[in-house]
Scaffold this motif. Structure first.
Motif, PDB file in Angstrom:
ATOM      1  N   ALA A 320       0.813  -1.213   0.000  1.00 13.31           N
ATOM      2  CA  ALA A 320       0.000   0.000   0.000  1.00 13.31           C
ATOM      3  C   ALA A 320       0.848   1.266   0.000  1.00 13.31           C
ATOM      4  N   ARG A 321       2.173   1.113   0.101  1.00 10.91           N
ATOM      5  CA  ARG A 321       3.044   2.289   0.191  1.00 10.91           C
ATOM      6  C   ARG A 321       4.286   2.090  -0.682  1.00 10.91           C
ATOM      7  N   ILE A 322       4.052   2.028  -2.001  1.00  3.54           N
ATOM      8  CA  ILE A 322       5.139   1.878  -2.968  1.00  3.54           C
ATOM      9  C   ILE A 322       5.091   3.044  -3.946  1.00  3.54           C
ATOM     10  N   GLY A 323       6.238   3.630  -4.220  1.00  2.00           N
ATOM     11  CA  GLY A 323       6.348   4.699  -5.197  1.00  2.00           C
ATOM     12  C   GLY A 323       7.291   4.298  -6.315  1.00  2.00           C
ATOM     13  N   VAL A 324       7.257   5.040  -7.408  1.00  2.00           N
ATOM     14  CA  VAL A 324       8.142   4.771  -8.539  1.00  2.00           C
ATOM     15  C   VAL A 324       8.740   6.094  -9.010  1.00  2.00           C
ATOM     16  N   SER A 325      10.006   6.059  -9.382  1.00  2.00           N
ATOM     17  CA  SER A 325      10.709   7.273  -9.775  1.00  2.00           C
ATOM     18  C   SER A 325      11.870   6.902 -10.686  1.00  2.00           C
ATOM     19  N   GLY A 326      12.424   7.906 -11.352  1.00  2.00           N
ATOM     20  CA  GLY A 326      13.580   7.661 -12.204  1.00  2.00           C
ATOM     21  C   GLY A 326      13.964   8.899 -12.966  1.00  2.00           C
ATOM     22  N   ARG A 327      15.136   8.823 -13.591  1.00  2.00           N
ATOM     23  CA  ARG A 327      15.700   9.973 -14.281  1.00  2.00           C
ATOM     24  C   ARG A 327      16.014   9.637 -15.730  1.00  2.00           C
ATOM     25  N   SER A 328      15.709  10.554 -16.661  1.00  2.00           N
ATOM     26  CA  SER A 328      15.951  10.395 -18.083  1.00  2.00           C
ATOM     27  C   SER A 328      15.151   9.198 -18.594  1.00  2.00           C
ATOM     28  N   PHE A 341       0.280   0.583 -14.867  1.00  2.00           N
ATOM     29  CA  PHE A 341      -0.057  -0.105 -13.615  1.00  2.00           C
ATOM     30  C   PHE A 341      -0.395   0.924 -12.524  1.00  2.00           C
ATOM     31  N   PRO A 342      -1.377   1.762 -12.742  1.00  2.00           N
ATOM     32  CA  PRO A 342      -1.644   2.855 -11.791  1.00  2.00           C
ATOM     33  C   PRO A 342      -2.032   2.359 -10.399  1.00  2.00           C
ATOM     34  N   GLU A 343      -2.571   1.136 -10.321  1.00  2.00           N
ATOM     35  CA  GLU A 343      -3.015   0.618  -9.025  1.00  2.00           C
ATOM     36  C   GLU A 343      -1.863   0.252  -8.104  1.00  2.00           C
ATOM     37  N   LEU A 344      -0.628   0.189  -8.642  1.00  2.00           N
ATOM     38  CA  LEU A 344       0.511  -0.273  -7.843  1.00  2.00           C
ATOM     39  C   LEU A 344       1.187   0.835  -7.049  1.00  2.00           C
ATOM     40  N   PHE A 345       1.020   2.088  -7.470  1.00  2.00           N
ATOM     41  CA  PHE A 345       1.880   3.142  -6.941  1.00  2.00           C
ATOM     42  C   PHE A 345       1.091   4.228  -6.223  1.00  2.00           C
ATOM     43  N   ARG A 346       1.681   4.687  -5.140  1.00  2.00           N
ATOM     44  CA  ARG A 346       1.066   5.735  -4.332  1.00  2.00           C
ATOM     45  C   ARG A 346       1.684   7.098  -4.595  1.00  2.00           C
ATOM     46  N   VAL A 347       2.844   7.118  -5.244  1.00  2.00           N
ATOM     47  CA  VAL A 347       3.513   8.378  -5.547  1.00  2.00           C
ATOM     48  C   VAL A 347       4.477   8.136  -6.689  1.00  2.00           C
ATOM     49  N   GLY A 348       4.806   9.199  -7.437  1.00  2.00           N
ATOM     50  CA  GLY A 348       5.763   9.088  -8.533  1.00  2.00           C
ATOM     51  C   GLY A 348       6.609  10.341  -8.662  1.00  2.00           C
ATOM     52  N   VAL A 349       7.836  10.164  -9.185  1.00  2.00           N
ATOM     53  CA  VAL A 349       8.740  11.280  -9.463  1.00  2.00           C
ATOM     54  C   VAL A 349       9.367  11.048 -10.827  1.00  2.00           C
ATOM     55  N   ASP A 350       9.074  11.925 -11.771  1.00  2.00           N
ATOM     56  CA  ASP A 350       9.615  11.864 -13.132  1.00  2.00           C
ATOM     57  C   ASP A 350      10.669  12.953 -13.286  1.00  2.00           C
ATOM     58  N   VAL A 351      11.923  12.546 -13.453  1.00  2.00           N
ATOM     59  CA  VAL A 351      13.027  13.497 -13.634  1.00  2.00           C
ATOM     60  C   VAL A 351      13.464  13.452 -15.094  1.00  2.00           C
ATOM     61  N   CYS A 352      13.177  14.505 -15.831  1.00  2.00           N
ATOM     62  CA  CYS A 352      13.545  14.683 -17.253  1.00  2.00           C
ATOM     63  C   CYS A 352      13.278  13.439 -18.086  1.00  2.00           C
ATOM     64  N   GLY A 353      12.075  12.885 -17.951  1.00  2.00           N
ATOM     65  CA  GLY A 353      11.715  11.687 -18.697  1.00  2.00           C
ATOM     66  C   GLY A 353      11.001  12.002 -20.000  1.00  2.00           C
ATOM     67  N   ILE A 354      11.104  11.082 -20.955  1.00  2.00           N
ATOM     68  CA  ILE A 354      10.393  11.206 -22.231  1.00  2.00           C
ATOM     69  C   ILE A 354       8.916  10.886 -22.001  1.00  2.00           C
ATOM     70  N   ALA A 355       8.035  11.756 -22.485  1.00  2.00           N
ATOM     71  CA  ALA A 355       6.599  11.513 -22.386  1.00  2.00           C
ATOM     72  C   ALA A 355       5.997  11.125 -23.722  1.00  2.00           C
ATOM     73  N   ASP A 356       6.547  11.650 -24.800  1.00  2.00           N
ATOM     74  CA  ASP A 356       6.003  11.425 -26.145  1.00  2.00           C
ATOM     75  C   ASP A 356       7.171  11.253 -27.108  1.00  2.00           C
ATOM     76  N   PHE A 357       7.319  10.068 -27.679  1.00  2.00           N
ATOM     77  CA  PHE A 357       8.458   9.827 -28.559  1.00  2.00           C
ATOM     78  C   PHE A 357       8.392  10.688 -29.818  1.00  2.00           C
ATOM     79  N   GLU A 358       7.214  11.044 -30.274  1.00  2.00           N
ATOM     80  CA  GLU A 358       7.108  11.882 -31.467  1.00  2.00           C
ATOM     81  C   GLU A 358       7.741  13.245 -31.226  1.00  2.00           C
ATOM     82  N   THR A 359       7.391  13.883 -30.124  1.00  2.00           N
ATOM     83  CA  THR A 359       7.963  15.205 -29.836  1.00  2.00           C
ATOM     84  C   THR A 359       9.415  15.096 -29.390  1.00  2.00           C
ATOM     85  N   PHE A 360       9.781  13.999 -28.748  1.00  2.00           N
ATOM     86  CA  PHE A 360      11.181  13.807 -28.368  1.00  2.00           C
ATOM     87  C   PHE A 360      12.066  13.780 -29.608  1.00  2.00           C
ATOM     88  N   TYR A 361      11.704  12.979 -30.600  1.00  2.00           N
ATOM     89  CA  TYR A 361      12.509  12.909 -31.816  1.00  2.00           C
ATOM     90  C   TYR A 361      12.531  14.243 -32.559  1.00  2.00           C
TER      91      TYR A 361
END
Length: 473
Positions: A320-328, A341-361
């Motif tokens: 009930a208390r798991i978060g996910v995070s990462g960089r790049s 898997f939204p049901e697994l995580f209670r919090v998240g931290v996105d550090v400079c991550g790609i959200a859309d490969f079309e705009t990234f390229y």
């Protein structure tokens, strides 16, 4: 003379000091200068440059510095004399320049030049410092001159001063340091003598003693592939603990037991950290590093769920208390996991991550886009695959509070990726956190900024994992 990179004045700068002679007990330390070497570029439109790499010319007359203006990806190469009075920038009109190797005579310097325009390939030049002429030796997305033989026909490795080994090292409970090991025949001891930094002040001894070392765990992916990860647990933790999964970048990077202030700060607050090496990580063989290429990335995303299954099934983490995070790339995996898997995580931290490969390229540097096709796919031929893999198209599934962190000068994963995530969540009436550094690029390098990053991430994560009544997004 010894040159090194230090952020003692708040940003990564170049410093020069006299290397003391080796004594019977190696008791002499380097006298650190009051001011760093002047490395500001002449272009008034460029922000100050962080020093990323240093390389002495063989005769010691020049120090080649690779600089990152504003902490961004468009690096420059500047030659500076040891006293700071002589300066010379290599290829100032290029989009970016990276540092290669000196010729043994010091007359030529290898650099890789990325021209302005749409081309993605860098050109590896050998620049003659006597007359400024240059010769193109190779071109490609990752071209680099590593070393040059005396006759110009062989690749060589230049060794350090005989009898002394300078060793840079760190560990999970040992901050980065530079030490010297004497290798003279009459001194068989391999004991290392620390040159930099100086001994920590006495009031920090208790803090260093409280740092926690990790344990290595293996766990299966959902298809049976053996994965592994490093677990940092609070010393007082008993049973299942609130846990944050941290995903490294790359994708070909590797999580190793290094000094991680963020991990230690979270553990001190009572949050365990699990840093896995999911498929695609380096250091485990070619087949493992290629196991997430193109359509196989779907399996890499499920590796995050496999990590949660392992942690909860082993009684190490509170489900009930798991978060996910990462960089790049880890930030991308964070967004992907939170949408899949939204049901697994209670919090998240996105550090400079790609959200859309079309705009990234479309927005990243051309040479980064060219190299990324081998991992993610071609933006034209694989358009459907890349769209399915892009978290922005499933952002409505995010159910946990999300903190987004980015640097304004990031041209690797451009700022637009973060802005799209924040805007999409705000359109749903959600209030994500947005930590924006206006003087950083793809890395957070400034001392004050790194402190703010750790402080805000710890506040965000602990506030959601330790407070049992906190609400999801």
């Amino acid at each position: 003379m010894l040159a090194w990179i230090s952020d003692r004045d708040g940003r990564p700068r170049a410093w020069i000091g006299a290397l003391p002679p080796a004594g019977p007990e190696d008791a002499t330390t380097i006298v650190e200068p009051d001011w760093p070497l002047p490395t500001d570029l002449d272009d008034p439109d460029l922000p100050p440059g962080d020093v990323q790499a240093l390389s002495w010319s063989p005769d010691g007359s020049w120090l080649a510095c690779q600089l990152a203006p504003g902490g961004g990806e468009r690096t420059r190469v500047l030659l500076v004399s040891p006293d700071g009075t002589g300066r010379r920038e290599i290829a100032p009109g290029a989009a970016a320049v990276t540092l290669g190797s000196w010729s043994p005579g010091g007359r030529q310097l290898g650099v890789t030049v990325y021209p302005r325009g749409d081309g993605g390939d860098g050109q590896a030049f050998l620049v003659d410092l006597r007359d400024g002429t240059s010769t193109v030796l190779a071109s490609g997305p990752a071209a680099k001159i590593c070393a040059i033989s005396g006759d110009g026909r062989r690749v060589v490795v230049r060794l350090g001063r005989r009898g002394t080994l300078l060793l840079a090292s760190e560990g999970p409970t040992v901050p980065r340091q530079l030490a010297r090991i004497g290798l003279e025949p009459d001194r068989p001891s391999l004991e290392a003598h620390v040159l930099l930094p100086a001994a920590p002040p006495e009031h920090l001894w208790g803090t260093l003693d409280a740092l926690v070392g990790p344990t290595l765990h293996e766990f299966p992916g959902e298809d049976g592939l053996t994965l592994s990860g490093w677990l940092f647990r609070p010393r007082t933790a008993l049973g299942a603990a609130p846990t944050l999964i941290w995903l490294h970048g790359g994708p070909e990077a590797q999580e190793r037991p290094t000094f991680q202030p963020l991990f230690q700060a979270l553990v001190a607050e009572g949050v365990a950290v699990f840093a896995p090496n999911v498929r695609g990580s380096g250091g485990f063989g070619r087949s493992f590093s290629q196991a997430d290429d193109h359509e196989r990335r779907f399996a890499a995303i499920t590796d995050v769920r496999a990590a949660v299954t392992f942690l909860t099934g082993s009684g190490l983490a509170d489900p009930a208390r798991i978060g996910v995070s990462g960089r790049s790339y880890g930030g991308y995996l964070t967004l992907a996991a939170m949408t899949w898997f939204p049901e697994l995580f209670r919090v998240g931290v996105d550090v400079c991550g790609i959200a859309d490969f079309e705009t990234f390229y479309a927005d990243t540097e051309p040479w980064i886009a060219a190299a990324a096709t081998t991992k993610y796919g071609d933006p034209e031929r694989d358009r459907g695959l890349l769209r399915e893999l892009s978290p922005i198209h499933h952002i409505d599934r995010v159910a946990a509070p999300l903190l987004v962190v980015h640097g304004v000068h990031d041209t690797n994963v451009p700022l637009g990726e973060a802005e799209r995530v924040v805007a999409a969540l705000q359109e749903r009436g959600v209030s994500p956190g947005f930590l924006l550094f206006d003087d950083e690029g793809h890395e957070v390098r400034g001392t004050a900024n790194r402190s703010a990053f750790v402080r805000e991430v710890v506040r965000w994560v602990s506030g959601n994992l330790l407070e049992v009544d906190s609400q999801t997004a």
